[in-house]
Design a protein around this motif. Structure first.
Motif, PDB file in Angstrom:
ATOM      1  N   THR A  64       0.712  -1.297  -0.036  1.00 29.94           N
ATOM      2  CA  THR A  64      -0.110  -0.039   0.103  1.00 29.94           C
ATOM      3  C   THR A  64       0.802   1.212  -0.105  1.00 29.94           C
ATOM      4  O   THR A  64       1.911   1.416   0.853  1.00 29.94           O
ATOM      5  CB  THR A  64      -1.027  -0.004   1.231  1.00 29.94           C
ATOM      6  N   VAL A  65       0.499   2.266  -0.919  1.00 30.41           N
ATOM      7  CA  VAL A  65       1.426   3.474  -0.959  1.00 30.41           C
ATOM      8  C   VAL A  65       1.098   4.349   0.188  1.00 30.41           C
ATOM      9  O   VAL A  65       0.036   4.605   0.321  1.00 30.41           O
ATOM     10  CB  VAL A  65       1.176   4.300  -2.322  1.00 30.41           C
ATOM     11  N   PHE A  74       8.573   5.330  -7.328  1.00 33.36           N
ATOM     12  CA  PHE A  74       9.323   4.803  -6.100  1.00 33.36           C
ATOM     13  C   PHE A  74       8.365   5.243  -4.920  1.00 33.36           C
ATOM     14  O   PHE A  74       7.926   6.412  -4.798  1.00 33.36           O
ATOM     15  CB  PHE A  74      10.462   4.854  -6.009  1.00 33.36           C
ATOM     16  N   PHE A  75       7.910   4.510  -3.889  1.00 34.63           N
ATOM     17  CA  PHE A  75       7.002   4.815  -2.752  1.00 34.63           C
ATOM     18  C   PHE A  75       7.358   4.330  -1.394  1.00 34.63           C
ATOM     19  O   PHE A  75       8.135   3.158  -1.525  1.00 34.63           O
ATOM     20  CB  PHE A  75       5.681   4.736  -3.118  1.00 34.63           C
ATOM     21  N   ALA A  76       7.292   4.796  -0.221  1.00 33.53           N
ATOM     22  CA  ALA A  76       7.380   4.137   0.995  1.00 33.53           C
ATOM     23  C   ALA A  76       5.745   3.786   1.191  1.00 33.53           C
ATOM     24  O   ALA A  76       4.723   4.142   1.051  1.00 33.53           O
ATOM     25  CB  ALA A  76       7.755   5.331   2.065  1.00 33.53           C
ATOM     26  N   ALA A  77       5.791   2.217   1.669  1.00 34.75           N
ATOM     27  CA  ALA A  77       4.700   1.713   1.926  1.00 34.75           C
ATOM     28  C   ALA A  77       4.293   1.773   3.399  1.00 34.75           C
ATOM     29  O   ALA A  77       5.135   2.262   3.988  1.00 34.75           O
ATOM     30  CB  ALA A  77       5.031   0.200   1.532  1.00 34.75           C
ATOM     31  N   LYS A  78       2.892   1.537   3.326  1.00 37.14           N
ATOM     32  CA  LYS A  78       2.620   1.614   4.742  1.00 37.14           C
ATOM     33  C   LYS A  78       2.889   0.387   5.848  1.00 37.14           C
ATOM     34  O   LYS A  78       2.931   0.631   6.862  1.00 37.14           O
ATOM     35  CB  LYS A  78       0.923   1.708   4.710  1.00 37.14           C
ATOM     36  N   GLU A  79       3.327  -0.610   4.863  1.00 36.05           N
ATOM     37  CA  GLU A  79       3.688  -1.803   5.863  1.00 36.05           C
ATOM     38  C   GLU A  79       5.093  -1.731   6.239  1.00 36.05           C
ATOM     39  O   GLU A  79       5.906  -1.187   5.716  1.00 36.05           O
ATOM     40  CB  GLU A  79       3.487  -2.941   4.772  1.00 36.05           C
ATOM     41  N   PRO A  99       8.517   0.029  -5.683  1.00 30.71           N
ATOM     42  CA  PRO A  99       7.827  -1.219  -5.980  1.00 30.71           C
ATOM     43  C   PRO A  99       8.557  -2.345  -5.581  1.00 30.71           C
ATOM     44  O   PRO A  99       9.858  -2.530  -5.338  1.00 30.71           O
ATOM     45  CB  PRO A  99       7.627  -1.179  -7.527  1.00 30.71           C
ATOM     46  N   THR A 100       8.227  -3.714  -5.851  1.00 29.95           N
ATOM     47  CA  THR A 100       8.799  -4.976  -5.467  1.00 29.95           C
ATOM     48  C   THR A 100       9.897  -5.206  -6.457  1.00 29.95           C
ATOM     49  O   THR A 100      10.246  -4.522  -7.651  1.00 29.95           O
ATOM     50  CB  THR A 100       7.741  -6.089  -5.671  1.00 29.95           C
ATOM     51  N   ARG A 101      10.787  -6.078  -5.997  1.00 31.17           N
ATOM     52  CA  ARG A 101      12.071  -6.251  -6.927  1.00 31.17           C
ATOM     53  C   ARG A 101      12.192  -7.815  -7.088  1.00 31.17           C
ATOM     54  O   ARG A 101      11.646  -8.646  -6.543  1.00 31.17           O
ATOM     55  CB  ARG A 101      13.371  -6.009  -6.100  1.00 31.17           C
ATOM     56  N   LYS A 102      13.340  -8.400  -7.997  1.00 30.17           N
ATOM     57  CA  LYS A 102      13.446  -9.621  -7.999  1.00 30.17           C
ATOM     58  C   LYS A 102      14.120 -10.152  -6.754  1.00 30.17           C
ATOM     59  O   LYS A 102      13.660 -11.557  -6.586  1.00 30.17           O
ATOM     60  CB  LYS A 102      14.420  -9.992  -9.201  1.00 30.17           C
ATOM     61  N   GLN A 103      14.655  -9.514  -6.023  1.00 32.77           N
ATOM     62  CA  GLN A 103      15.376 -10.378  -4.784  1.00 32.77           C
ATOM     63  C   GLN A 103      15.058  -9.294  -3.713  1.00 32.77           C
ATOM     64  O   GLN A 103      15.278  -8.144  -3.660  1.00 32.77           O
ATOM     65  CB  GLN A 103      17.023 -10.651  -4.946  1.00 32.77           C
ATOM     66  N   SER A 104      14.879  -9.944  -2.428  1.00 35.36           N
ATOM     67  CA  SER A 104      14.666  -9.121  -1.313  1.00 35.36           C
ATOM     68  C   SER A 104      15.835  -8.426  -0.685  1.00 35.36           C
ATOM     69  O   SER A 104      16.874  -9.144  -0.911  1.00 35.36           O
ATOM     70  CB  SER A 104      13.856  -9.818  -0.164  1.00 35.36           C
ATOM     71  N   GLN A 105      15.910  -7.411  -0.307  1.00 31.30           N
ATOM     72  CA  GLN A 105      17.155  -6.572   0.166  1.00 31.30           C
ATOM     73  C   GLN A 105      16.882  -5.782   1.460  1.00 31.30           C
ATOM     74  O   GLN A 105      15.828  -5.128   1.589  1.00 31.30           O
ATOM     75  CB  GLN A 105      17.710  -5.688  -0.939  1.00 31.30           C
ATOM     76  N   VAL A 106      17.556  -5.640   2.336  1.00 31.04           N
ATOM     77  CA  VAL A 106      17.510  -4.851   3.766  1.00 31.04           C
ATOM     78  C   VAL A 106      18.836  -3.684   3.632  1.00 31.04           C
ATOM     79  O   VAL A 106      19.702  -4.130   3.665  1.00 31.04           O
ATOM     80  CB  VAL A 106      17.276  -5.600   5.013  1.00 31.04           C
ATOM     81  N   GLU A 107      18.369  -2.619   3.745  1.00 30.70           N
ATOM     82  CA  GLU A 107      19.427  -1.640   3.791  1.00 30.70           C
ATOM     83  C   GLU A 107      19.391  -0.893   5.157  1.00 30.70           C
ATOM     84  O   GLU A 107      18.585  -0.377   5.517  1.00 30.70           O
ATOM     85  CB  GLU A 107      19.117  -0.597   2.663  1.00 30.70           C
TER      86      GLU A 107
END
Length: 224
Positions: A64-65, A74-79, A99-107
């Motif tokens: 959810t945007v 690009f957006f910050a989600a509510k989640e 939006p989503t990506r091919k691979q999850s990543q934590v920065e």
């Protein structure tokens, strides 16, 4: 255009315009005026793949945007998600960016890594080979990332015309100087990322933003 039929006054006007543009243009530049430079502090965040979104939030779930970001699309989600590191150290609510990506990543920032007990490698976004992992906890499930936790390398997004203005190309390095109060801070080796679909923007993490007091900056310079 029929050159023979151009009025002398029009010729003078055209020549004057060309001269003024040349005087106002940096050598080797494709732009006559310095582009607007934006510096953003990129707080800790998560990028998810479609599969991991469904595991964490349920089948068919879509982010959810909450807020549009400076870069279009690009957006910050509510989640948010809980990020769990070794020995059950955790960050309880880390924002997801879309939006989503091919691979999850934590920065994360350097101090986040200390809090979680994760030795963060400095990497360009998407360069995840050999990086540490973590556990992501959502309302409907859990995902264990074997890799993908990084401290994002400081970088600047540029459109090709802006790269021409600064005289740089993709993957080059620049320096960012921030003037704030009586303290001046220079960040070296800022990675240049050139793409036709982006706007000029420097990304620092929270530690870097706090160190240079970016919220009180009076002047910012980007240079080679």
């Amino acid at each position: 255009m029929d050159i023979q039929n151009i009025h002398p006054a029009d010729v003078e006007k055209i020549i004057r315009q060309i001269v003024l543009e040349c005087l106002d243009r940096k050598p080797g530049s494709g732009a006559s005026h310095a582009p607007e430079l934006v510096v953003s502090v990129s707080a800790r965040h998560i990028h998810l793949s479609d599969a991991d979104v469904e595991t964490l939030f349920g089948a068919g779930y879509r982010l959810t945007v909450d807020k549009e970001l400076y870069q279009q699309g690009f957006f910050a989600a509510k989640e948010t998600l809980m990020v769990v590191g070794p020995r059950k150290r955790m960050l309880p609510a880390v924002r997801i960016l879309g939006p989503t990506r091919k691979q999850s990543q934590v920065e994360l920032a350097f101090t986040d890594g200390i809090s979680l007990g994760i030795p963060l490698p400095v990497r360009q976004s998407g360069d995840l080979l050999g990086t540490p992992g973590c556990v992501l906890v959502g309302p409907k499930g859990v995902v264990e990332l074997k890799s993908g936790v990084i401290r994002a390398e400081r970088h600047v997004h540029m459109h090709p015309t802006e790269a021409e203005y600064y005289g740089v190309k993709d993957k080059d390095r620049m320096h960012l100087r921030v003037f704030a109060d009586s303290c001046t801070t220079t960040f070296e080796n800022v990675l240049v990322r050139v793409d036709a679909g982006v706007r000029l923007e420097v990304h620092l993490d929270t530690d870097e933003g706090n160190a240079c007091n970016i919220d009180r900056a009076t002047k910012i310079e980007l240079f080679k």
